[in-house]
Design a protein around this motif. Structure first.
Motif, PDB file in Angstrom:
ATOM      1  N   UNK A  69       0.811  -1.223   0.000  1.00 53.82           N
ATOM      2  CA  UNK A  69       0.000   0.000   0.000  1.00 53.82           C
ATOM      3  C   UNK A  69       0.844   1.273   0.000  1.00 53.82           C
ATOM      4  N   UNK A  70       2.165   1.107  -0.065  1.00 52.84           N
ATOM      5  CA  UNK A  70       3.047   2.289  -0.077  1.00 52.84           C
ATOM      6  C   UNK A  70       3.172   2.852  -1.494  1.00 52.84           C
ATOM      7  N   UNK A  71       2.131   3.522  -1.925  1.00 50.24           N
ATOM      8  CA  UNK A  71       2.095   4.114  -3.258  1.00 50.24           C
ATOM      9  C   UNK A  71       2.471   5.593  -3.144  1.00 50.24           C
ATOM     10  N   UNK A  72       3.449   6.011  -3.933  1.00 45.71           N
ATOM     11  CA  UNK A  72       3.835   7.423  -3.987  1.00 45.71           C
ATOM     12  C   UNK A  72       3.694   7.918  -5.414  1.00 45.71           C
ATOM     13  N   UNK A  73       3.038   9.071  -5.596  1.00 41.76           N
ATOM     14  CA  UNK A  73       2.815   9.613  -6.936  1.00 41.76           C
ATOM     15  C   UNK A  73       3.544  10.939  -7.103  1.00 41.76           C
ATOM     16  N   UNK A  74       4.183  11.094  -8.239  1.00 41.25           N
ATOM     17  CA  UNK A  74       4.978  12.289  -8.547  1.00 41.25           C
ATOM     18  C   UNK A  74       4.478  12.957  -9.823  1.00 41.25           C
ATOM     19  N   UNK A  75       4.165  14.242  -9.731  1.00 43.70           N
ATOM     20  CA  UNK A  75       4.032  15.045 -10.932  1.00 43.70           C
ATOM     21  C   UNK A  75       5.386  15.065 -11.639  1.00 43.70           C
ATOM     22  N   UNK A  76       5.413  15.354 -12.939  1.00 40.94           N
ATOM     23  CA  UNK A  76       6.693  15.392 -13.652  1.00 40.94           C
ATOM     24  C   UNK A  76       7.194  16.824 -13.920  1.00 40.94           C
ATOM     25  N   UNK A 246      -5.037  18.573 -12.898  1.00 42.51           N
ATOM     26  CA  UNK A 246      -6.032  19.141 -11.992  1.00 42.51           C
ATOM     27  C   UNK A 246      -6.894  18.041 -11.399  1.00 42.51           C
ATOM     28  N   UNK A 247      -8.243  18.222 -11.449  1.00 39.55           N
ATOM     29  CA  UNK A 247      -9.127  17.169 -10.902  1.00 39.55           C
ATOM     30  C   UNK A 247      -9.010  15.853 -11.662  1.00 39.55           C
ATOM     31  N   UNK A 248      -8.348  15.885 -12.834  1.00 41.54           N
ATOM     32  CA  UNK A 248      -8.113  14.646 -13.587  1.00 41.54           C
ATOM     33  C   UNK A 248      -7.069  13.761 -12.922  1.00 41.54           C
ATOM     34  N   UNK A 264       2.310  12.148  -2.040  1.00 43.04           N
ATOM     35  CA  UNK A 264       2.203  12.767  -3.370  1.00 43.04           C
ATOM     36  C   UNK A 264       3.083  14.002  -3.432  1.00 43.04           C
ATOM     37  N   UNK A 265       3.636  14.236  -4.621  1.00 43.75           N
ATOM     38  CA  UNK A 265       4.614  15.295  -4.830  1.00 43.75           C
ATOM     39  C   UNK A 265       4.226  16.100  -6.067  1.00 43.75           C
ATOM     40  N   UNK A 266       4.093  17.416  -5.893  1.00 45.62           N
ATOM     41  CA  UNK A 266       3.725  18.263  -7.017  1.00 45.62           C
ATOM     42  C   UNK A 266       4.395  19.616  -6.924  1.00 45.62           C
ATOM     43  N   UNK A 267       4.046  20.509  -7.843  1.00 50.02           N
ATOM     44  CA  UNK A 267       4.643  21.839  -7.795  1.00 50.02           C
ATOM     45  C   UNK A 267       3.697  22.944  -8.242  1.00 50.02           C
ATOM     46  N   UNK A 268       2.442  22.578  -8.588  1.00 42.27           N
ATOM     47  CA  UNK A 268       1.553  23.613  -9.126  1.00 42.27           C
ATOM     48  C   UNK A 268       0.101  23.325  -8.755  1.00 42.27           C
ATOM     49  N   UNK A 269      -0.767  24.255  -9.148  1.00 43.03           N
ATOM     50  CA  UNK A 269      -2.190  24.067  -8.891  1.00 43.03           C
ATOM     51  C   UNK A 269      -2.739  22.835  -9.610  1.00 43.03           C
ATOM     52  N   UNK A 270      -2.067  22.415 -10.659  1.00 42.33           N
ATOM     53  CA  UNK A 270      -2.469  21.189 -11.353  1.00 42.33           C
ATOM     54  C   UNK A 270      -2.329  19.958 -10.483  1.00 42.33           C
ATOM     55  N   UNK A 271      -1.601  20.095  -9.362  1.00 41.44           N
ATOM     56  CA  UNK A 271      -1.394  18.971  -8.444  1.00 41.44           C
ATOM     57  C   UNK A 271      -2.264  19.057  -7.192  1.00 41.44           C
ATOM     58  N   UNK A 272      -3.036  20.143  -7.085  1.00 41.28           N
ATOM     59  CA  UNK A 272      -3.827  20.367  -5.867  1.00 41.28           C
ATOM     60  C   UNK A 272      -4.751  19.183  -5.552  1.00 41.28           C
ATOM     61  N   UNK A 273      -5.541  18.768  -6.539  1.00 44.46           N
ATOM     62  CA  UNK A 273      -6.503  17.682  -6.303  1.00 44.46           C
ATOM     63  C   UNK A 273      -5.785  16.382  -5.934  1.00 44.46           C
TER      64      UNK A 273
END
Lengths: 338, 338
Positions: A69-76, A246-248, A264-273
């Motif tokens: 269950x250790x799932x980590x998601x990264x924006x690119x 975004x919400x997608x 989860x790792x992001x850098x913009x509003x596209x990663x908010x959701x």
């Protein structure tokens, strides 16, 4: 020291290094175990990350999470590699339009192609979503998946970033590459969840990030299965399939991964959701935002820019106690070549 | 043998079994290493499978495939578990319609719901794709993903197959479960690629097949991300997203996995394109079709039935040298409970 003594010393050093050579990998490993994130300065960001990993991996601890269950998601874009002055995939699309222009004489007088060919970014931006979609379809559709993979592979090997004059894949962030490896070493499965095209990323993510194709989620156009001359192929159609932004992003996570991440790792509003979906679910969770604060070594931007705009997500970070990485102070180095 | 002798013998046997108990798992393992597919009779099907695995895993051999590229895809209905007399997911949909009927008084006079409530399978079949879609939307949409997962988990724990009177998950094929484990032990990554709903399968595939949610590809309806009372949720919409069947299978493999499999397993014409995509690509490849030939222990059907029709794929198997598994002669046992 006489010449003979020096020679003797060098000979001894050579012998010693031969003797110690078999031990070197172990020594390096021991060092890595001391600090798995050598490009990160000590500070609250690094502590938040290592503290979280310690908690969820502590067998019998209150926050333990089983490895599966250790799932980590990264924006690119902007999280794992540079996304300025324009998204790398847009640079690819512009190069493709230039390469294909001889076959499309009408492009010299039709927007957004005229602007693309002239490098007129203002008019291009004004063409909006519709213009961008036309650009993507003209450059990304109309060939088989195998053909597109070759086009991407060739381009990524030869294209250079306008400021750094290096291949885009060298503009991945060294601290994030260490972080990906550190999480995997702690039983995490690392996924990319990007607004970028999935088939634009898959040809190189394994080599650059250690993330195999089947762990890359992204935007896509539709493909069609067909037999041609008795051989099966997938043909890329000029039709949008999925927008993983975004919400997608939580939609894509659910559809393609089928498990809710714990980091989860992001850098913009596209990663908010994605950050909301990941962290607001009970149990120990980690939300991280990479804040671009270093104009000297990379770029500095947040609320005011078009690409990778960080505004609502920055407010949400304070509210939800997400970790905001300050690139300038948190990262000892940004790129491997530094 | 006197009573005392018998008692002594039993006592000795008990002591012996205690003594040997710690060794038993090792003995079993040794046995499994001798034959990783104990439910398969020796014959051309078993030989084709083990021969293929030996070739692609032989380091330095001409057909060697690196572990990262050892992707195997399995259809579910009729390949990994029973799909007769109706698809399990249809049984689920019919039960859901019955459960929801009190909230929909109009269903007693509207098709296909009237037929569903009355168990009139003929009228239901005549309602065609449109009718089926209505049934799926009424039973699968209109709740969050978390709520749907709970509905599926509860149903799969309690529902019973009409002929075998057992939970559907017990109607998975023991030889195929051994095959999945055997491939994984040889460095393969096993995926399910099914026409069935992905969120209908994910709640139980890990427990039953050892296939985690992120390695399940299936059909889906659209979901929408939303914040409700300050909490993020994914809401299931009554709108088709993707049909992972027929020519949709290679499309789904490319979209969700992003690598071309080297082995594929199916049982019907719905798997034809997946088998073509997998095997017609150069290098050592394995295509397998499970042929239902055992009406006594399970079912016998191929060219003449509606569910899981095997017609074109059977012709293609002969042409392409795919392995056709004869359930009656190739499988020593079909279910674990036998």
């Amino acid at each position: 020291m006489t010449a003979i003594n020096r020679r003797r010393l060098l000979a001894t050093a050579a012998t010693l290094s031969l003797l110690f050579a078999p031990a070197l990998p172990f020594l390096r490993q021991a060092q890595a175990q001391t600090d798995p994130l050598p490009s990160w300065n000590d500070g609250p960001s690094k502590q938040a990350i290592t503290g979280f990993v310690a908690r969820v991996t502590q067998q019998g601890g209150p926050d333990f999470v089983p490895p599966a269950e250790r799932i980590a998601t990264f924006d690119n874009d902007g999280t794992l590699w540079v996304d300025h002055p324009i998204y790398t995939q847009l640079a690819f699309a512009l190069d493709r339009v230039k390469a294909l222009a001889p076959l499309h004489s009408e492009w010299t007088s039709t927007q957004p192609f005229k602007a693309a060919l002239e490098g007129d970014m203002k008019t291009l931006a004004e063409s909006g979503e519709h213009g961008m979609a036309e650009l993507v379809m003209a450059s990304h559709a109309g060939m088989t998946t195998a053909e597109f993979e070759k086009i991407v592979t060739d381009w990524i090997a030869t294209a250079r970033h306008p400021r750094f004059k290096r291949p885009y894949t060298e503009l991945s962030y060294q601290p994030m590459i260490e972080l990906l490896a550190y999480l995997r070493a702690n039983g995490f499965k690392t996924f990319i969840v990007s607004g970028g095209g999935v088939e634009f990323m898959r040809p190189w993510t394994e080599r650059v990030y250690g993330v195999p194709p089947e762990q890359v989620v992204g935007s896509s156009i539709k493909t069609k299965f067909q037999m041609r001359d008795g051989r099966p192929e997938l043909f890329r159609l000029p039709e949008l399939n999925f927008v993983d932004d975004g919400p997608g992003k939580p939609v894509g996570i659910n559809e393609y991964i089928g498990r809710r991440p714990i980091a989860a790792f992001g850098n913009s509003d596209g990663d908010l959701a994605m950050l909301q979906w990941t962290t607001m679910s009970g149990g120990a969770r980690l939300g991280v935002i990479v804040h671009h604060t270093d104009a000297e070594r990379e770029y500095a931007y947040d609320r005011d820019t078009t690409f990778g705009r960080l505004d609502k997500a920055l407010d949400a970070a304070a509210l939800n106690k997400w970790t905001v990485v300050d690139m300038k102070s948190d990262w000892k180095r940004i790129f491997a070549f530094e």
